[in-house]
Design an enzyme around this catalytic site. Structure first.
Site, mmCIF file in Angstrom:
data_model
loop_
_atom_site.group_PDB
_atom_site.id
_atom_site.type_symbol
_atom_site.label_atom_id
_atom_site.label_comp_id
_atom_site.label_asym_id
_atom_site.label_seq_id
_atom_site.Cartn_x
_atom_site.Cartn_y
_atom_site.Cartn_z
ATOM 1 N N THR A 22 3.224 -32.724 16.353
ATOM 2 C CA THR A 22 2.469 -32.367 14.785
ATOM 3 C C THR A 22 3.847 -34.024 14.411
ATOM 4 O O THR A 22 3.086 -34.711 13.278
ATOM 5 C CB THR A 22 2.708 -31.784 14.140
ATOM 6 O OG1 THR A 22 4.101 -30.867 14.239
ATOM 7 C CG2 THR A 22 1.285 -30.059 15.037
ATOM 8 N N LYS A 116 17.499 -29.244 15.139
ATOM 9 C CA LYS A 116 18.867 -29.209 14.993
ATOM 10 C C LYS A 116 19.578 -28.248 15.485
ATOM 11 O O LYS A 116 20.693 -27.848 15.479
ATOM 12 C CB LYS A 116 18.333 -27.920 13.959
ATOM 13 C CG LYS A 116 17.921 -26.687 14.019
ATOM 14 C CD LYS A 116 16.923 -26.658 13.122
ATOM 15 C CE LYS A 116 15.636 -27.521 13.361
ATOM 16 N NZ LYS A 116 14.014 -26.538 13.417
ATOM 17 N N GLY A 145 13.575 -29.559 5.862
ATOM 18 C CA GLY A 145 12.126 -30.374 6.011
ATOM 19 C C GLY A 145 12.514 -32.093 4.873
ATOM 20 O O GLY A 145 13.122 -32.395 5.175
ATOM 21 N N ILE A 147 14.177 -32.418 2.115
ATOM 22 C CA ILE A 147 14.617 -32.447 1.507
ATOM 23 C C ILE A 147 16.141 -33.154 1.874
ATOM 24 O O ILE A 147 16.490 -33.345 3.190
ATOM 25 C CB ILE A 147 15.509 -31.009 0.882
ATOM 26 C CG1 ILE A 147 14.851 -30.126 0.388
ATOM 27 C CG2 ILE A 147 16.990 -31.160 -0.181
ATOM 28 C CD1 ILE A 147 15.408 -28.661 0.859
ATOM 29 N N ASP A 212 17.753 -20.768 13.709
ATOM 30 C CA ASP A 212 17.578 -21.263 13.197
ATOM 31 C C ASP A 212 18.170 -21.665 12.127
ATOM 32 O O ASP A 212 18.637 -22.955 11.530
ATOM 33 C CB ASP A 212 16.310 -21.863 12.859
ATOM 34 C CG ASP A 212 15.608 -22.192 12.090
ATOM 35 O OD1 ASP A 212 15.412 -23.594 12.764
ATOM 36 O OD2 ASP A 212 15.642 -22.395 11.083
ATOM 37 N N LYS A 216 21.597 -24.442 11.161
ATOM 38 C CA LYS A 216 21.202 -25.737 9.809
ATOM 39 C C LYS A 216 22.594 -25.067 9.324
ATOM 40 O O LYS A 216 23.101 -26.156 8.949
ATOM 41 C CB LYS A 216 19.939 -25.165 9.303
ATOM 42 C CG LYS A 216 19.134 -25.784 10.185
ATOM 43 C CD LYS A 216 17.846 -25.467 9.139
ATOM 44 C CE LYS A 216 16.424 -25.413 9.988
ATOM 45 N NZ LYS A 216 14.907 -25.117 9.662
ATOM 46 N N GLY A 313 7.185 -28.458 7.877
ATOM 47 C CA GLY A 313 5.715 -28.982 7.685
ATOM 48 C C GLY A 313 5.841 -30.482 8.582
ATOM 49 O O GLY A 313 6.948 -30.797 8.544
HETATM 50 N N1 HSE Z 1 11.142 -23.595 11.898
HETATM 51 C C1 HSE Z 1 11.511 -24.220 10.828
HETATM 52 C C2 HSE Z 1 11.216 -23.255 9.518
HETATM 53 C C3 HSE Z 1 11.602 -25.538 10.507
HETATM 54 O O1 HSE Z 1 11.209 -22.560 9.949
HETATM 55 O O2 HSE Z 1 12.462 -23.878 8.517
HETATM 56 C C4 HSE Z 1 11.777 -26.299 10.920
HETATM 57 O O3 HSE Z 1 13.340 -26.987 10.821
#
Ligand code: HSE
Length: 432
Positions: A22, A116, A145, A147, A212, A216, A313
């Protein structure tokens, strides 16, 4: 190696995509839509030359002709006819992604990353490979995303010391919590809906168990605090650990529960927290809903700054990658590249942040029960700041507390656990 294109024109940049899911498809379309304008405005000819895919025959929503679709990643990562690689592999298979990235760097290709996990785990290795091959690595799409947070760090805070970074960095968990808080769904219903919306990665555990968000906050720490943290030195608390009643009690006490990640600079160390967190309703972060992310950055001179946007997204992520691509090409044209500055950053172990706490306890509904509990907090020198008593059943009642910072949280927890007339139902981090 198969020859991809005719002789390269002087203003041409040949792009190879790793992945055409995607995000990759959206990036391909962005290149197609903008190519003529970019040529006119900047004199740069973007040539999307090849893409690595798992299945060539799969139907894709791509509106630009890509001369080569290949199941052989070497056609991208090791091909002398590719100048820039855009990695759009996504969440899983990060060991393979790591190899693709290293191969690209060793074959002198600049690279735009979206993974990431690979970056957070292997940043020092990538930076070293990038510097020794004199190529650039850009990775704005790895956090937040759409930003443009890494662009902010690249161009700002030059006279400041960044003292704190906090944010809602996982869009999937924030979407789930929004559905719990506003539509009274339980966690599993809301997770299903997040998956149907396409927010969750292939493996929801990375999103909902905090990994995740941990990756980040490590990347943001690297960008903002000029330290490279090892995610292996940290533990994320799972975001699954919140029930609807916690949302309701938090709201009665003036808080929202959010999937928070933070890093604070404290006496030369970096303290972190990743997990479900009660945030005062007055705070900007408490008003971040659905698949949106917010990132707050505090500098010692500029004070608090906030950044907000869609954190997941295909379109926001592809938009961040396209800007990285153009910025990379422009910086090379102007000979701005001096090596990745962060090669000089020190590597650090993260320390867990101590904080105020939310406690949900159930205890026997009998004379003296409350006094027994509160006395444990008292002799551990922990202040009870807020209290709710909910008589859910005749025999048991539910007690909800907001407490000050405990110097010895583990000892307090274990003392409370030993009390046979009491059960600790939940303990969460609190921030004002
Ligand atoms: N899966 C991640 C989230 C999006 O839900 O923030 C991609 O970094």
């Amino acid at each position: 190696m198969k020859k991809i294109i005719r002789k390269k024109k002087s203003n041409e940049v040949r792009i190879g995509l790793l992945g055409l899911g995607t995000v990759g498809s959206e990036l391909a379309n962005l290149i197609g839509i903008n190519a003529t304008r970019i040529d006119k405005e900047y004199g740069i000819r973007l040539n999307l030359s090849a893409a690595f895919v798992r299945d060539v025959s799969r139907k894709r929503n791509v509106n630009i002709h890509i001369p080569i679709l290949t199941t052989n990643p070497d056609q991208i990562t090791k091909n002398p006819d590719i100048d820039v690689v855009c990695e759009c592999i996504g969440g899983n298979g990060f060991e393979e992604t790591r190899q693709f990235i290293l191969d690209s760097l060793h074959h002198k290709k600049d690279i735009i990353l979206s993974s990431k996990k690979a970056l957070a785990l292997y940043a020092p290795e990538f930076i070293e490979a990038g510097n020794s091959n004199q190529v650039q690595i850009r990775y704005d799409a790895t956090v937040g995303g759409g930003i443009p947070i890494s662009k902010v760090f690249e161009a700002s805070f030059r006279g400041d010391t960044v003292t704190s970074i906090s944010g809602i960095l996982n869009a999937t968990s924030n979407y789930i919590y929004s559905k719990m808080e506003n539509d009274q769904m339980d966690f599993s219903q809301a997770l299903k809906q997040a998956q149907q919306k396409g927010y969750a990665e292939n493996n929801p555990s990375d999103d909902v168990d905090g990994f995740d968000a941990l990756y980040k906050i490590c990347i943001l720490t690297m960008l903002g605090m000029k330290r490279i943290p090892s995610p292996q030195s940290a533990i994320a608390q799972t975001f699954r650990n919140v029930e609807l009643c916690d949302m309701q009690y938090a709201s009665e006490l003036g808080y929202s529960i959010k999937p928070l990640a933070l890093a604070d600079r404290v006496n030369g160390h970096v303290e972190y927290h990743v997990g479900p967190t009660l945030i005062s309703n007055r705070h900007i972060l408490a008003n971040t809903f659905e698949n949106y992310n917010s990132i707050m950055v505090k500098g010692n001179i500029c004070g608090q700054l906030g950044f907000y946007g869609q954190g997941a997204g295909d379109k926001p992520t592809a938009s961040a990658m396209f800007d990285d691509l153009l910025n990379l090409i422009l910086s090379k044209q102007h000979n701005l590249f001096q090596g990745q500055e962060i090669s000089s950053y020190s590597q650090i172990q993260l320390k867990e942040k101590n904080s105020k706490k939310y406690w949900r306890l159930s205890l026997l509904n009998e004379p003296g029960a409350l006094a027994n509990v509160t006395s444990v907090f008292a002799h551990n020198d922990v202040n009870i700041e807020k209290i709710l008593q909910k008589n859910k059943h005749k025999e048991y009642m539910e007690l909800v507390l907001i407490t000050g910072i405990a110097k010895k949280h583990k000892e307090l927890f274990s003392e409370l656990s030993k009390n046979p007339s009491l059960k600790i139902e939940n303990v969460l981090h609190v921030t004002e």
